[in-house]
Design a protein around this motif. Structure first.
Motif, PDB file in Angstrom:
ATOM      1  N   PRO A  24      -2.225  35.520  42.580  1.00 39.02           N
ATOM      2  CA  PRO A  24      -3.624  35.088  42.661  1.00 39.02           C
ATOM      3  C   PRO A  24      -4.492  35.873  41.681  1.00 39.02           C
ATOM      4  O   PRO A  24      -4.214  37.025  41.351  1.00 39.02           O
ATOM      5  N   LEU A  25      -5.546  35.245  41.211  1.00 35.59           N
ATOM      6  CA  LEU A  25      -6.440  35.874  40.241  1.00 35.59           C
ATOM      7  C   LEU A  25      -7.000  37.188  40.775  1.00 35.59           C
ATOM      8  O   LEU A  25      -7.154  38.159  40.018  1.00 35.59           O
ATOM      9  N   ALA A  26      -7.284  37.238  42.077  1.00 34.09           N
ATOM     10  CA  ALA A  26      -7.849  38.462  42.657  1.00 34.09           C
ATOM     11  C   ALA A  26      -6.909  39.644  42.461  1.00 34.09           C
ATOM     12  O   ALA A  26      -7.342  40.752  42.127  1.00 34.09           O
ATOM     13  N   LEU A  27      -5.597  39.418  42.648  1.00 35.17           N
ATOM     14  CA  LEU A  27      -4.633  40.505  42.465  1.00 35.17           C
ATOM     15  C   LEU A  27      -4.605  40.956  41.011  1.00 35.17           C
ATOM     16  O   LEU A  27      -4.548  42.168  40.720  1.00 35.17           O
ATOM     17  N   VAL A  28      -4.651  40.019  40.088  1.00 31.12           N
ATOM     18  CA  VAL A  28      -4.636  40.360  38.659  1.00 31.12           C
ATOM     19  C   VAL A  28      -5.864  41.202  38.309  1.00 31.12           C
ATOM     20  O   VAL A  28      -5.759  42.220  37.605  1.00 31.12           O
ATOM     21  N   LEU A  29      -7.020  40.803  38.797  1.00 26.62           N
ATOM     22  CA  LEU A  29      -8.254  41.525  38.488  1.00 26.62           C
ATOM     23  C   LEU A  29      -8.289  42.894  39.156  1.00 26.62           C
ATOM     24  O   LEU A  29      -8.689  43.889  38.536  1.00 26.62           O
ATOM     25  N   VAL A  30      -7.877  42.964  40.414  1.00 20.00           N
ATOM     26  CA  VAL A  30      -7.898  44.244  41.132  1.00 20.00           C
ATOM     27  C   VAL A  30      -6.962  45.254  40.476  1.00 20.00           C
ATOM     28  O   VAL A  30      -7.319  46.422  40.287  1.00 20.00           O
TER      29      VAL A  30
ATOM     30  N   ALA B 287       3.120  41.330  29.555  1.00 25.96           N
ATOM     31  CA  ALA B 287       2.128  40.284  29.839  1.00 25.96           C
ATOM     32  C   ALA B 287       2.742  38.902  29.676  1.00 25.96           C
ATOM     33  O   ALA B 287       2.471  37.990  30.473  1.00 25.96           O
ATOM     34  N   ALA B 288       3.583  38.750  28.663  1.00 25.60           N
ATOM     35  CA  ALA B 288       4.257  37.462  28.470  1.00 25.60           C
ATOM     36  C   ALA B 288       5.167  37.143  29.651  1.00 25.60           C
ATOM     37  O   ALA B 288       5.253  35.992  30.096  1.00 25.60           O
TER      38      ALA B 288
ATOM     39  N   LEU C 223      -3.240  37.405  30.652  1.00 27.59           N
ATOM     40  CA  LEU C 223      -3.283  37.761  32.072  1.00 27.59           C
ATOM     41  C   LEU C 223      -4.456  37.089  32.783  1.00 27.59           C
ATOM     42  O   LEU C 223      -4.333  36.666  33.930  1.00 27.59           O
ATOM     43  N   VAL C 224      -5.593  37.018  32.110  1.00 29.73           N
ATOM     44  CA  VAL C 224      -6.797  36.457  32.742  1.00 29.73           C
ATOM     45  C   VAL C 224      -7.450  35.462  31.782  1.00 29.73           C
ATOM     46  O   VAL C 224      -8.519  35.717  31.225  1.00 29.73           O
TER      47      VAL C 224
END
Length: 246
Positions: free
Chosen positions: A21-27, A111-112, A234-235
């Motif tokens: 989830p995007l939240a995990l990536v950002l956190v 990242a890839a 990543l984002v």
């Protein structure tokens, strides 16, 4: 993966996992930024960047035909990779160049992998690289650093839940991308104070005649480029999150 058969483990490693989830990536990105930016924590975490740095020297030394004799990691987070071969020429230049850009390039590769949902594969590949490096470590602190890092990674990849594994994969990726930049600034700070006469940049100057500051700029451009590209992978939603329109 505890209790799984070898076949099940293999399919898990080579397979894909659910997109994080995007939240995990950002956190995980924010946590990594805090780790890299906060001095007391960075001084410990920097050991992982040193492992990648010296691993970069070692890999290119081998690929350029040099004979690798050993790697040492020190408690002040410095390190040295010793190889035997021609003291000048492209092999030495590329070996010297590899150190400061290795963490960022590894971060771009990571990242890839995570954006392709190969999270488990990233954890196990990182573990294999640590095991390969361990063979060439020639001092006790270096062995301790690599073993502790490897054991922590093994425990996460074998026993942790998929969510924890995903968080670990993104933390590794962000840390290589963000952590690859700070040592370059630290390098130039030491050079400006004449505290690093034998730095990679200055050794490259002696090998090529190109001023050391130019090599520092090359290190920075590669690291910054990897961060920008890897961060976008990543984002990709970040521009819209920030309100930037095309």
């Amino acid at each position: 993966m505890h209790g799984s058969t070898i076949s099940e483990v293999w399919h898990q490693v080579i397979g894909t996992q659910p997109t994080a989830p995007l939240a995990l990536v950002l956190v995980t990105g924010v946590i990594t930024l805090l780790v890299v930016g906060y001095g007391p924590v960075w001084r410990v975490a920097r050991n992982a960047i040193t492992i990648a740095h010296e691993g970069g020297h070692a890999l290119i030394a081998l690929l350029s035909g040099r004979r690798l004799t050993g790697i040492r990691l020190h408690s002040d987070t410095s390190g040295v990779t010793v190889s035997v071969g021609k003291p000048t020429g492209p092999g030495m230049v590329f070996t010297g160049l590899a150190g400061y850009i290795a963490p960022s390039l590894l971060g771009l590769g990571a990242a890839a992998m995570v954006t392709a949902d190969r999270l488990t594969a990233l954890l196990w590949l990182t573990l294999l690289l640590l095991l390969a490096m361990l063979i060439m470590i020639r001092n006790a602190y270096g062995v301790l650093t690599v073993v502790v890092t490897g054991v922590a990674l093994f425990v996460i990849s074998w026993f942790a839940s998929p969510t924890v594994q995903a968080a670990a994969a993104y933390l590794i990726t962000w840390f290589l991308l963000l952590g690859g930049l700070r040592p370059i600034f630290e390098l130039q700070t030491k050079r400006s104070r004449r505290q690093a006469p034998s730095s990679d940049a200055d050794q490259l100057h002696r090998l090529t005649g190109v001023p050391g500051i130019v090599w520092v700029v090359v290190f920075f451009l590669v690291a910054a480029g990897c961060l920008l590209v890897g961060g976008y992978w990543l984002v990709p939603e970040l521009p819209s999150i920030a309100g930037v329109t095309g």
